[in-house]
Structures are given as structure tokens and as C-alpha cells.
Design an enzyme around this catalytic site. Structure first.
Site, PDB file in Angstrom:
ATOM      1  N   GLU A 254      -0.142   6.136   8.237  1.00 45.06           N
ATOM      2  CA  GLU A 254       0.438   6.798   9.081  1.00 45.06           C
ATOM      3  C   GLU A 254       1.762   6.558   9.843  1.00 45.06           C
ATOM      4  OE1 GLU A 254      -2.484   6.412  12.134  1.00 45.06           O
ATOM      5  OE2 GLU A 254      -3.816   8.076  11.257  1.00 45.06           O
TER       6      GLU A 254
ATOM      7  N   GLU B 296      -9.088  10.050   6.530  1.00 42.48           N
ATOM      8  CA  GLU B 296     -10.021   9.466   7.535  1.00 42.48           C
ATOM      9  C   GLU B 296     -10.327  10.414   8.569  1.00 42.48           C
ATOM     10  OE1 GLU B 296      -7.722   6.619  10.184  1.00 42.48           O
ATOM     11  OE2 GLU B 296      -6.503   5.760   8.418  1.00 42.48           O
TER      12      GLU B 296
END
Ligand code: GLA
Length: 726
Positions: free
Chosen positions: A206, A361
Site C-alpha cells: 500500500e 486483502e
């Protein structure tokens, strides 16, 4: 989600278009190359089973979709690893993301690697039939690195240099950090490039941290030189004649650090563009280091965040990753979580040009966000897993496999909660794994849409700036609402970039919050309508060009005015608390504009109150073979939904199949075209009968033409042969 303290979604800068900086090369610069502007990746809407995308992963998984999550065995001991092996088998886990935060263990001191423990885990997972999504650990540099390289720690806009103690604490422009990242990515790839457990590669985690340090300033100047060429051009682009901001040398230019009042919007916008290009460069360096030592059927990607606070041009990343991977944590419970799942999934698919993608995720249960926690209710886990798969994900992974007993994320849910396997959550995980294991035949199939919502980072970043005429202008709120109206209408939507050269494949384009628009994109939209498309442009659109200069002579950008048959003469924000009736019974909120009809355009609705009483609010213009609509206000939600429903009808776009509210119907198509799978997902708490037939993959039953009854929260995946196929 991220817990990153330096994730400065608003203060970093603004939006950007081309941004092909050249300088910098590796180590701290941007090589630009991002080249924002066109749509998603290659291979739009086609299968990638034959290529190295998710096809390569699915092959390694024995033809099954992926199911699993982040696996951090370094937090546990041998007894737990043994239990993990057993529980992963029970839960049908076949893909584990390993090593995301393992830098300190893999490289305990600079240049000394300890791979022994990782060898053992990879071998163990492989022996247990679990493939690995092997991560580079660069989102969390170890203490030795940060002590040795304090200049690689990020600096906030206020000038505070952050220190070690959390994660995501690095500056992408710092040469020492970039070099260390490439070193460890190379070392991992050399060792595990052809390890039989490794099915794919996961760079970083991320990309989110924005920095304002001197390294960033130097790299920014290099990027600016490449973008603007000369200081005169930069001064012109940024309008530095205002407030005495004219730059006399490149060295005078700083990142958007804390200032007394509003920043220069051109500078802020370029910094957002620059930072996204810098992050993409950092990604590419690692990707290329890995590609040099692994096989092409093992895709390389990074996990993208799709909420509004992320800082990347996701279209640009979509072109550079082998597979689009996203992390998704719904921001609201109940039906809103289902709509939000579709919003994230449709964006993921679109960023990859329609190719299969992967949910990297999601949460098994409670997720903490900045201001709330959001438990998953019983049944949500499977239902939302299937909702992602319905929209093109080749499986579903979670953060994380086992809930940590120590560390900063003790309270983030996991597939195996603190309570252990004898728990509701683990039973639901096992059920979901059992279901996903039956869905291998979906691999490589794709979702098709006839409608798209226009979406670009430039408009977002520019509208995220300061000094706008209303505090209620909110890019992501409008983007979400446009998608939600389509989702509520049962229509599958793509997202498309305004620079996409192939917009004509859509019957309807919805353009919310298209604040910034280049001449070229405005012309493309004009041509789209002329060629037969239906376009809805919403308020305050095309009001600035890519330099953040206001359009003169009326909004929006001229070619689009021609298609719309309107010229916006004046904008008049409305009291955010008030709702104003329009002549057709719909309601305006927050915003209004004085329109001039420049060509016979129908005033579908007019203002009825205030200074604009009697003036057109919503217009419809037949242009060429198509129709262009302009909505000069922010309609309230019911009025907006009614408008979208009308546009769908007029443009001939029907829902996938007729289903009651709260039931989601989405179709995945086999690349061969001979069959498809209709997902029917009941997001309501009541049983619902749906008139659809086929072979249900979940119950392995034939569903007759009379249809089926979905229990509350239930899903069916109906395999249907396409008409005409044998
Ligand atoms: C992100 C990160 C994970 C974890 C979760 C928590 O998605 O990638 O490491 O922190 O958020 O929600």
C-alpha cells in the site's frame, strides 16, 4: 486501509495529467513514465489465462481460484505452525502472502541476509499445498536502516521528521531507501525466483506515505523541469503572477509545505502528480529487479488501496502491474457494505482494463478505521467474498491468517481469531474456503459493462485542493454516488478514464465531479456523443484545464459545450442545509448554475426559487447521433436515482436480470463466449425468489426455469450456456 501517520491525502498536493518526468532515474528520482491518461491495462475484457496475469497463478493453484491471506509465521512458534498447516488445509487455503513486514528478519543488518527461516516456511507451505504470494518487505524498513539513514525518514508538511516505531516510515525520494529496496527485492528474487511455492510477487504494501523533505524537493524539481521545460512555462502554468510567487530559479521551488494560507493550486496539483509518478517508479524498480530472476508466469503486483485517501493514480498503476490487486475494507455496514464492495471491485477491474484481478486483502471481521470499527455480521464473510469474485476477482485473500497476539494490530480481525479455530469466524472462513474451492471453472472469465463512470485522478486531486467556491465539492462522494445509483438499478458499471480512446464501447457515460478536463478529453467526449453515446455531465465540470486554469468564456471546456448545447455563465453555491424544488418535481441541493442554452437544448427541469427561478437546471441535448445531458445542480439522492434510471432506459441499458432491490445480479462471461455465470446475491434479510435458471455451482443443483429462492444473505452462481452455443 492504512494506519500510516504520514498518509497526507489532502496536503500533499493535487492532481495531474501527463507527468512524464524524466530526471532522477533510480534512487530517489522519478523516471516519470507514468503517462497518465488512457484507460486501464491492456487486454481489455479478454481472458488472461494464456498470459502471465492471474492465469499463471491459477495454473499453479491447480486450476482453483485463490483463497488465503497474509501469513506472518515469524510472529509464532513451531506448535502454531503445525496447527496452521492443519487449519489451512481445513479452510482450503491455497495462497499465502508471506514476508510483507519481514525486512528486519530477512536482513538483520545491512547486507547480511538470513533466509533460513523463510526457506523453511516456504518449503513447509509448499509441502502442504499452499502457494505463496511473496512480498518485498519495503513498507517497513528495520531500525538499523532508519538509524543509519535518518534522511530517509519522511517529513510532514509542517517540517516534522518522523522516526522509527511504526511502519510506512520512509521517503520514496531518498536515494538510500530506494537503493535498499532494490537490493532486498533483488536478493529475494535471486533466492526464490523459481521456488516451487512462489506463485506471484507482491511488491511493498500500500504505497501511501507522502514526504516533503529536501530529497523530495530535489526530485520534484527534476520532475518539474521534465514536465514544464522552462521556468517561464512553469510560472505561467502555476499562475505565479498572483501573490508575487514568480520563481526566478528552480531551487526556489519547494514541496507544498505548511503555508500561511491557501497554497498555489498549480503547485499542489503537480506535487500530487509527481508523488504518484515517484511511487510508480519505486514500484517499477522493484518489479524489474524481480522480473530479472523469476519466470513470466509469476505475476508481479502491489496491493492498491481504493478508498479516497490513497495517493496514487491507480490507472497508471493498473498499466504497470501484471495483475491488479486491491485491499478492500467496506466503510459502512449492511447494504452499504455490499455497494461499497461493488465500488471497489468495479474500480479494480477497470484499472486492469477488464482483466481478472485479485482481492489481496479484506477483513474477516472487525476492522478499525480512523473513527470506528466495523464488525462483519454472520454471513457477511462469504457473501462479500462472492461479491468480489462476481465482479472479476480470481479469489479472495484476507489480512491476515492469524490474529496477532502482540504488536500494533492486535485488534484487527483475522481468519483464525484469538479465540482459535473453535470460533464463528473460523467456521465462516472454512465455509468460504470450501465454496471458493468449487469455483475454479470461473477462472479467466470476465465481466462486461455497457455503462461507465468517468474517473480520473486529475479531477480528484484538483478538487481536493483549497480555495474552492464550496466546501461541499467532494470528488469521491460524487464518484460513489454515481456508481451507487447504477448499482441500485442493477446495472454493472465500469469506470473509464476521460482519455480512454475507446469510450464508444459504452452506451452511457456518467461524468460526476469532472472538475478538470483537458481540451483533448473534452473533444473525446464531444465525439462520443456525436457518435451515438449518451453522456451525463454533472455540475462544475470542465471548469479548469490540466494546468488548473479556469476556462474562459463559460464552462465547460468548449468542445463539450457544443455537445451539451449549454454554456455555464455563473456558479451559485446553495446553502448546504437547504433543498430547492425544481420544476419537474425533483430537488436541487448544494449547488446551482446559470445556464445559457447555446443550441436548442431541452430544459428538462428548471429552478423554481431564488435568483435562478425559471432558468434551466437540467438539460438534454440531441447532438449528432447521441444525447448529452447537463445537470447544473446536485440533485438529491432520489432525484438523482430517477435521472440515472431514465438515462439507462433511454440508452437501452437493462439490468443483468430483473431482481428485487437488495439482490445483486452480475455475470461473468467465459472468454470463449459459450457460457456465462450469473451471480445472484441476496443482500437482504428476507428470502427472495428470482426467476433464473441454470446449474448452481454452490449447491450443484439444476435450477429449473421457474427460478430459485435465495435465503437471506444467500448466493447462487448459475452456469448458463449462451444462446446459440451447443
Ligand atoms: C492494510 C494493510 C495491512 C493491515 C490492514 C489493517 O490493508 O495492508 O497490513 O494493516 O490494513 O486494516
Amino acid at each position: 486501509m492504512t494506519s500510516n501517520g504520514t498518509n497526507d491525502g489532502t496536503s500533499g498536493g493535487t492532481s495531474g495529467a501527463a507527468g512524464r518526468g524524466t530526471g532522477g532515474g533510480t534512487s530517489g528520482g522519478t523516471s516519470g513514465a507514468a503517462g497518465r491518461g488512457t484507460g486501464g491495462g491492456t487486454g481489455r475484457g479478454t481472458s488472461d489465462l494464456a498470459s502471465g496475469g492471474m492465469g499463471g497463478v491459477v495454473r499453479r493453484l491447480g486450476g482453483r481460484l485463490a483463497f488465503g491471506g497474509d501469513y506472518n509465521p515469524e510472529q509464532w512458534d513451531e506448535a502454531v505452525w503445525k496447527e496452521d498447516d492443519l487449519l489451512m488445509r481445513w479452510a482450503h487455503v491455497n495462497l499465502a502472502t508471506v514476508g510483507v513486514f519481514s525486512w528486519a528478519l530477512i536482513e538483520p543488518e545491512e547486507g547480511r541476509y538470513d533466509f533460513g527461516w523463510l526457506d523453511a516456511h516456504l518449503d513447509r507451505l509448499h509441502a502442504g499445498g499452499v502457494s505463496v504470494d511473496l512480498a518485498t518487505p519495503t513498507a517497513s524498513p528495520p531500525p538499523w536502516f532508519t538509524l543509519a539513514h535518518p534522511d530517509a525518514m519522511p517529513v510532514t508538511p509542517e517540517g516534522v521528521r518522523l522516526t522509527h516505531g511504526s511502519r510506512d516510515t520512509y521517503c520514496l525520494a531518498a536515494p538510500a531507501y530506494r537503493q535498499a529496496c532494490v537490493r532486498i527485492a533483488t536478493a529475494l528474487a535471486e533466492r526464490y525466483g523459481d521456488h516451487p511455492a512462489v506463485a506471484m510477487w507482491h511488491v511493498h504494501n500500500e504505497y501511501a506515505t507522502v514526504c516533503h523533505c529536501d530529497h523530495a524537493a530535489a526530485a520534484f524539481r527534476v520532475w518539474l523541469r521534465a514536465r514544464h521545460g522552462t521556468l517561464d512555462a512553469l510560472n505561467d502554468a502555476w499562475g505565479t503572477a498572483f501573490w508575487s510567487q514568480r520563481y526566478g530559479s528552480w531551487e526556489q521551488i519547494l514541496p507544498p509545505r505548511a503555508t500561511q494560507w491557501h497554497r498555489n493550486p498549480g503547485l499542489a496539483l503537480d506535487y500530487r502528480r509527481f508523488w504518484s509518478d515517484l511511487a510508480l517508479d519505486a514500484y517499477r524498480e522493484q518489479r524489474d529487479a524481480i522480473r530479472a530472476h523469476t519466470t513470466p508466469d509469476r505475476p508481479v503486483t502491489t496491493n492498491l488501496m481504493v478508498p479516497g485517501y490513497q495517493v496514487l493514480d491507480l490507472w497508471a498503476f493498473g498499466r504497470e502491474v501484471d495483475v491488479v490487486g486491491i485491499d478492500h475494507y467496506p466503510v459502512a455496514p449492511g447494504i452499504d457494505a455490499a455497494a461499497d464492495t461493488a465500488f471497489g471491485a468495479d474500480r479494480a477491474r477497470s484499472f486492469g482494463g477488464g482483466k481478472p484481478w485479485l482481492l489481496i486483502e479484506q477483513g474477516a471481521n472487525t476492522v478499525y478505521t480512523a473513527d470506528r470499527t466495523l464488525p462483519k455480521e454472520p454471513g457477511d464473510l462469504l457473501r462479500l467474498t462472492l461479491a468480489h469474485i462476481a465482479r472479476g476477482s480470481e479469489g479472495a485473500l484476507f489480512f491476515q491468517w492469524r490474529q496477532s497476539r502482540a504488536g500494533a494490530e492486535i485488534w484487527h480481525s483475522a481468519m483464525v481469531p484469538h479465540a482459535g479455530p473453535d470460533s464463528r469466524v473460523f467456521r465462516e472462513v472454512t465455509d468460504a474456503g470450501t465454496v471458493v474451492a468449487r469455483l475454479g471453472e470461473l477462472a479467466g472469465s470476465v465481466v462486461r459493462a455497457r455503462v461507465a463512470v468517468l474517473h480520473d485522478s486529475d479531477s480528484w486531486w484538483a478538487l481536493d485542493g483549497q480555495g474552492l467556491p464550496s466546501a461541499s465539492l467532494d470528488y469521491h462522494r460524487e464518484l460513489r454516488r454515481a456508481h451507487r445509483a447504477l448499482w441500485d438499478a442493477g446495472v454493472t458499471a465500469d469506470f473509464a478514464h476521460p482519455d480512454d480512446p475507446d469510450l464508444g464501447r459504452y452506451r452511457l457515460l456518467v461524468a460526476p465531479a469532472l472538475f478538470l478536463l483537458s481540451d483533448a478529453a473534452a473533444e473525446r467526449l464531444r465525439a462520443y456523443v456525436h457518435g451515438g453515446g449518451t453522456l451525463l455531465v454533472q455540475h462544475f465540470a470542465g471548469v479548469v484545464d490540466e494546468r488548473h486554469h479556469a476556462r474562459l468564456g463559460g464552462y465547460p471546456a468548449e468542445p463539450l459545450r457544443v455537445a451539451l448545447g449549454v454554456r455555464v455563465e455563473e456558479y451559485r453555491p446553495l446553502d448546504a442545509e437547504l433543498t430547492t424544488p425544481l420544476s419537474d418535481g425533483s430537488h436541487a441541493t448544494e449547488w446551482s448554475e446559470l445556464l445559457r442554452l447555446t443550441d436548442p437544448a431541452d430544459a428538462v427541469a428548471s429552478y423554481t426559487e431564488g435568483a435562478l427561478a425559471g432558468e434551466p437546471a437540467l438539460t438534454r441535448h440531441a447532438y449528432g447521433s447521441g444525447t448529452a445531458w447537463y445537470d447544473s445542480t446536485r440533485l438529491d439522492d432520489p432525484s438523482y436515482a430517477a435521472l440515472v434510471a431514465r438515462l439507462l432506459t433511454e440508452s437501452g441499458v437493462r439490468p443483468e436480470t430483473a431482481v428485487p432491490p437488495g439482490v445483486e445480479a452480475v455475470r461473468r462471461h467465459a472468454p470463449s463466449g459459450d457460457r456465462s455465470w450469473l451471480f445472484l446475491i441476496n443482500h437482504t434479510a428476507a428470502p427472495i425468489t428470482v426467476p433464473a435458471s441454470g446449474h448452481d455451482l454452490l449447491t450443484a443443483r439444476a435450477i429449473p426455469p421457474a427460478g430459485l429462492t435465495l435465503p437471506p444473505g444467500g448466493t447462487a452462481i448459475l452456469r448458463q450456456d449462451s444462446p446459440g452455443s451447443s
